[in-house]
Design an enzyme around this catalytic site. Structure first.
Site, PDB file in Angstrom:
ATOM      1  N   GLY A  11       0.819  -1.212   0.000  1.00  0.00           N
ATOM      2  CA  GLY A  11       0.000   0.000   0.000  1.00  0.00           C
ATOM      3  C   GLY A  11       0.848   1.255   0.000  1.00  0.00           C
ATOM      4  N   PHE A  12       0.185   2.384   0.009  1.00  0.00           N
ATOM      5  CA  PHE A  12       0.863   3.690   0.029  1.00  0.00           C
ATOM      6  C   PHE A  12       1.806   3.775   1.238  1.00  0.00           C
ATOM      7  CE2 PHE A  12       0.076   7.993   2.068  1.00  0.00           C
ATOM      8  CZ  PHE A  12       1.156   8.613   1.452  1.00  0.00           C
ATOM      9  N   ASP A  32       0.125  -8.667   1.275  1.00  0.00           N
ATOM     10  CA  ASP A  32      -0.903  -7.751   0.758  1.00  0.00           C
ATOM     11  C   ASP A  32      -1.778  -8.545  -0.213  1.00  0.00           C
ATOM     12  OD1 ASP A  32      -0.665  -4.271   0.418  1.00  0.00           O
ATOM     13  OD2 ASP A  32      -2.227  -5.422  -0.609  1.00  0.00           O
ATOM     14  N   THR A  36      -6.318  -2.682  -2.537  1.00  0.00           N
ATOM     15  CA  THR A  36      -6.070  -1.246  -2.757  1.00  0.00           C
ATOM     16  C   THR A  36      -4.571  -0.970  -2.908  1.00  0.00           C
ATOM     17  OG1 THR A  36      -6.116  -0.821  -0.370  1.00  0.00           O
ATOM     18  CG2 THR A  36      -8.160  -0.441  -1.577  1.00  0.00           C
ATOM     19  N   GLY A  37      -3.737  -1.908  -2.512  1.00  0.00           N
ATOM     20  CA  GLY A  37      -2.288  -1.777  -2.723  1.00  0.00           C
ATOM     21  C   GLY A  37      -1.935  -2.160  -4.151  1.00  0.00           C
ATOM     22  N   SER A  76      -5.489  -2.526   5.256  1.00  0.00           N
ATOM     23  CA  SER A  76      -6.900  -2.092   5.255  1.00  0.00           C
ATOM     24  C   SER A  76      -7.091  -1.060   4.162  1.00  0.00           C
ATOM     25  CB  SER A  76      -7.293  -1.419   6.586  1.00  0.00           C
ATOM     26  OG  SER A  76      -8.652  -0.982   6.528  1.00  0.00           O
ATOM     27  N   TYR A 146     -15.071   1.358   8.891  1.00  0.00           N
ATOM     28  CA  TYR A 146     -13.647   1.635   9.114  1.00  0.00           C
ATOM     29  C   TYR A 146     -13.390   1.996  10.575  1.00  0.00           C
ATOM     30  CZ  TYR A 146      -8.995   3.665   8.205  1.00  0.00           C
ATOM     31  OH  TYR A 146      -7.647   3.958   8.208  1.00  0.00           O
ATOM     32  N   THR A 176      -2.218  11.330   6.003  1.00  0.00           N
ATOM     33  CA  THR A 176      -0.849  11.260   5.487  1.00  0.00           C
ATOM     34  C   THR A 176      -0.900  11.335   3.966  1.00  0.00           C
ATOM     35  OG1 THR A 176      -0.263   9.881   7.381  1.00  0.00           O
ATOM     36  CG2 THR A 176       1.250   9.831   5.525  1.00  0.00           C
TER      37      THR A 176
END
Ligand code: UDP
Length: 313
Positions: A11-12, A32, A36-37, A76, A146, A176
């Protein structure tokens, strides 16, 4: 040198953590499921003998052969449009996924870090947010998948600490931003930068008076590793206390890009927090950490990244 499992490692934020750990000589096992990654975030690490990647959904049983010194649970969906599109997976990864990772940490005698969030404070009625504040969360609102998953993840992490005596670190991450955010991620910084670079209207939700505090990813990762290496249990807020309205952010992004994009106003999402700013006294005093990169500089570096991906060319 330590051997560290990073879930959400593609992920980010997770991929920047993998980079920082590899840079300091640790061995990293990234897990992962690439929902979303993205493998692109870590492909530069594939040739490194200290790095390995497992494509796996941590909501299913997790096992890593060999010794493990730390498990960092960063898996997540984290962007509101991301978790709103996947509410059940989000609840599962925060609850079942965290339980599986705690089980791994316990079996290995490893320390466990939980990537929690400022969203546990909900739409906060205490400002700035200290770690002592219990939060103001709508348990059945659209964001609850969430918020409540992360609140549960904190509860099960502290229960493992108390009942099984495993060392844990509960980390509360505030907004972030930086290189490797997805252009279609849906968060405010990436949306505004992509819109300004492409000459499209800047979409401000609500009247733009709501506030956020934005931390550049390099500062965030430095704070996270300081916490990992400490003996603190937390929770500890890691974020940048500089507070901006969304309208101020829109102005700054258009100015730094040099764009003539106009602002358009859209509906404010349900339960969107009106204000958010971390109190980082604990991080300063217990970890000796504080952020160094001002919003303007961080935006310049983020804009440079999006330009390098061809956006606005
Ligand atoms: N926001 C906005 N325009 C956008 C995306 C987000 O005005 O294109 C607003 C959003 O309503 C919220 C703030 O920016 O008030 C931060 O949203 P983001 O999705 O980045 O993260 P959040 O802090 O809400 O998790």
């Amino acid at each position: 040198m330590a051997r560290i499992v990073v879930t959400g490692g593609a992920g980010f934020l997770g991929s920047h953590i993998c980079d920082a750990l590899i840079d300091r000589g640790d061995e990293v096992v990234a897990i992962d499921n690439l929902v979303t990654g993205s493998a692109e975030n870590i492909e530069h690490l594939f040739a490194n003998e200290n790095f390995s990647f497992v494509n796996h959904d941590i909501s299913q049983y997790v096992w890593v052969p060999g010794e493990v010194d730390a498990v960092m649970n960063f898996a997540s969906p984290a962007s509101p449009p991301g978790y709103l599109a996947m509410p059940i997976q989000t609840l599962k990864v925060g609850s079942l996924g965290t339980h599986n990772c705690l089980g791994l940490a316990r079996a290995k005698g490893a320390k466990f870090m939980m990537a929690s969030t400022s969203e546990v404070y909900g739409d906060p009625q205490v400002h700035p947010q200290t770690e002592e504040y219990w939060g103001h969360v709508n348990p059945i609102g659209p964001r609850s998948c969430y918020d409540e998953a992360k609140r549960f993840s904190e509860a099960i992490t502290i229960a493992y600490h108390r009942y099984h005596d495993i060392p844990v670190r509960i980390l509360r991450i505030f907004n972030t931003y930086g290189p490797r955010m997805r252009a279609d991620d849906g968060r405010v910084v990436s949306n505004f930068v992509v819109q300004a670079l492409s000459g499209e209207p800047i979409t401000v939700y609500g009247d733009g008076s709501q506030t956020r505090s934005f931390c550049f990813v390099e500062d965030e990762v430095r704070g996270i590793l300081a916490f990992l290496d400490s003996d603190e249990t937390g929770p500890i807020n890691i974020g940048n206390p500089g507070e901006f309205t969304i309208s101020e952010l829109a102005e700054l992004v258009t100015e730094v890009v040099g764009s003539d994009s106009k602002v358009v106003y859209e509906d404010l999402p349900v339960d969107d927090p009106m204000q958010r700013k971390p109190d980082i006294t604990k991080a300063r005093e217990l970890l000796g950490w504080e952020p160094k990169i001002e919003l303007r500089e961080g935006l310049e570096r983020t804009i440079e990244y999006f330009r390098s991906t061809g956006i606005g060319a």
